[in-house]
Scaffold this motif. Structure first.
Motif, short mmCIF file in Angstrom:
data_model
loop_
_atom_site.label_atom_id
_atom_site.label_comp_id
_atom_site.label_asym_id
_atom_site.label_seq_id
_atom_site.Cartn_x
_atom_site.Cartn_y
_atom_site.Cartn_z
N VAL A 63 12.34 -1.26 -10.79
CA VAL A 63 11.13 -1.92 -11.26
C VAL A 63 10.02 -1.62 -10.27
O VAL A 63 10.18 -1.86 -9.06
N THR A 64 8.87 -1.12 -10.75
CA THR A 64 7.76 -0.75 -9.88
C THR A 64 6.46 -1.36 -10.40
O THR A 64 6.21 -1.36 -11.61
N SER A 65 5.66 -1.85 -9.48
CA SER A 65 4.34 -2.40 -9.82
C SER A 65 3.36 -2.07 -8.70
O SER A 65 3.68 -2.29 -7.52
N THR A 66 2.18 -1.56 -9.08
CA THR A 66 1.14 -1.22 -8.11
C THR A 66 -0.12 -2.03 -8.43
O THR A 66 -0.67 -1.92 -9.54
N LYS A 67 -0.53 -2.84 -7.47
CA LYS A 67 -1.69 -3.72 -7.66
C LYS A 67 -2.58 -3.67 -6.42
O LYS A 67 -2.14 -3.28 -5.32
N GLU A 68 -3.85 -4.12 -6.62
CA GLU A 68 -4.75 -4.22 -5.50
C GLU A 68 -4.39 -5.40 -4.61
O GLU A 68 -4.65 -5.37 -3.40
N ASN A 69 -3.80 -6.41 -5.20
CA ASN A 69 -3.41 -7.61 -4.46
C ASN A 69 -1.89 -7.63 -4.34
O ASN A 69 -1.17 -7.41 -5.31
N VAL A 70 -1.40 -7.89 -3.13
CA VAL A 70 0.04 -7.88 -2.91
C VAL A 70 0.73 -8.98 -3.71
O VAL A 70 1.87 -8.80 -4.18
N ALA A 71 0.07 -10.13 -3.88
CA ALA A 71 0.69 -11.22 -4.64
C ALA A 71 0.88 -10.83 -6.10
O ALA A 71 1.91 -11.17 -6.71
N ASP A 72 -0.12 -10.13 -6.66
CA ASP A 72 0.01 -9.70 -8.06
C ASP A 72 1.17 -8.71 -8.23
O ASP A 72 1.89 -8.75 -9.23
N ALA A 73 1.33 -7.81 -7.27
CA ALA A 73 2.43 -6.84 -7.33
C ALA A 73 3.78 -7.56 -7.27
O ALA A 73 4.71 -7.24 -8.01
N LYS A 74 3.86 -8.56 -6.39
CA LYS A 74 5.12 -9.31 -6.27
C LYS A 74 5.43 -10.08 -7.55
O LYS A 74 6.57 -10.10 -8.02
N ASN A 75 4.43 -10.72 -8.11
CA ASN A 75 4.65 -11.50 -9.33
C ASN A 75 5.07 -10.62 -10.50
O ASN A 75 5.93 -11.00 -11.30
N SER A 76 4.45 -9.45 -10.62
CA SER A 76 4.78 -8.55 -11.71
C SER A 76 6.24 -8.09 -11.62
O SER A 76 6.97 -8.05 -12.62
N VAL A 77 6.66 -7.75 -10.41
CA VAL A 77 8.04 -7.30 -10.22
C VAL A 77 9.02 -8.46 -10.41
O VAL A 77 10.09 -8.30 -11.01
N THR A 78 8.65 -9.62 -9.91
CA THR A 78 9.55 -10.77 -9.99
C THR A 78 9.83 -11.17 -11.44
O THR A 78 10.98 -11.49 -11.80
N ARG A 79 8.80 -11.14 -12.30
CA ARG A 79 9.01 -11.50 -13.71
C ARG A 79 10.01 -10.56 -14.38
O ARG A 79 10.92 -11.00 -15.10
N ARG A 80 9.83 -9.26 -14.16
CA ARG A 80 10.76 -8.29 -14.77
C ARG A 80 12.14 -8.38 -14.15
O ARG A 80 13.16 -8.21 -14.84
N LEU A 81 12.19 -8.64 -12.86
CA LEU A 81 13.48 -8.74 -12.18
C LEU A 81 14.28 -9.93 -12.70
O LEU A 81 15.50 -9.83 -12.91
N ASP A 82 13.61 -11.06 -12.90
CA ASP A 82 14.29 -12.24 -13.46
C ASP A 82 14.83 -11.94 -14.86
O ASP A 82 15.94 -12.38 -15.22
#
Length: 257
Positions: A63-82
């Motif tokens: 699962v990969t996510s690239t965002k300008e904000n680190v929190a947004d990248a973490k949230n995007s990955v976490t949703r798919r990971l769950d």
């Protein structure tokens, strides 16, 4: 009267110096039996083979996510990971067969968050069903690798022992047939030696290789990951004369055949 000349008689004895002492050789206390029978034996070699299809499959879900904000990248990955973990649980995958790795780095001023889920399967049907479900339900930010097929260590050791035992069994059978041909019987084993052991993965070397441009099916992947073990042994067995009753019975059977 002429006198007769008689020479004097001299008796002499010549003695030599006593011989030097030489140590005598040790006397063997045990005498070899004179009527010792020469042991008769028969020597044979035989080969045994055994093969085993892979019993494990490993799949990596990224699962990969690239965002300008680190929190947004973490949230995007976490949703798919769950969602991935929930799907694995629904398909009956145990928690002990799942490993999760997370990594975050900065690339050209953006934050890239990446998570890898490594799943171990022992049921290939469950493996295919789970992978197909994840590919259908998730977008292109999630990639599912092709199953990596392999063997467990315990099954490989069992395969090597099975090939060796097959070779010994074939050697004994060959010895029995040769002894029967000579109207003898096979006795106890005198020596068994493993000459070589060779194992390879996939089809035999004399088979026609597959075209790399043709897509490989799952069954072909299993065949390509199948391991074959070949063992050659050398064995010597005692050769014994047949008992008279058994020899007569064997002669009658051969005559009636």
């Amino acid at each position: 009267m002429a006198t007769t000349y008689r020479p004097a008689q001299v008796f002499a004895s010549f003695t030599t110096s006593p011989p030097k002492y030489k140590p005598s050789k040790p006397i063997e206390t045990e005498e070899k039996p004179k009527n010792q029978k020469t042991e008769r034996e028969i020597q044979v070699s035989a080969t045994g083979e055994a093969f085993l299809a892979p019993d494990r499959a490993k799949v990596t879900v990224s699962v990969t996510s690239t965002k300008e904000n680190v929190a947004d990248a973490k949230n995007s990955v976490t949703r798919r990971l769950d969602y991935i973990l929930q799907s694995l649980h629904t398909h009956g995958v145990k928690e002990g067969d799942v490993d999760i790795y997370k990594n975050i780095q900065r690339i050209d001023g953006l934050y890239e968050m990446k998570a890898e889920v490594t799943v171990l399967f022992v049921d290939f049907n469950k493996c295919q069903a789970t992978c197909n479900f994840l590919v259908e339900k998730l977008d292109n930010t999630v990639t599912v690798s092709q199953p990596q097929l392999f063997h467990s260590h315990q099954r490989l050791e069992m395969l090597r022992r099975q090939a060796c035992l097959t070779a010994v069994r074939n050697a004994k059978q060959k010895g029995i047939e040769v002894a029967r041909l000579l109207r003898q019987s096979l006795g106890r084993p005198l020596m068994i030696r493993e000459d070589y052991s060779h194992e390879w993965e996939g089809p035999a070397a004399n088979e026609v290789p597959q075209d790399n441009e043709v897509p490989v099916s799952f069954q072909q992947r299993i065949a390509n990951a199948t391991i074959t073990v070949s063992v050659k042994v050398f064995a010597a067995f005692e050769l014994k004369p047949k008992e008279k009753g058994k020899q007569l019975e064997s002669t009658l059977l051969e005559a009636n055949a």
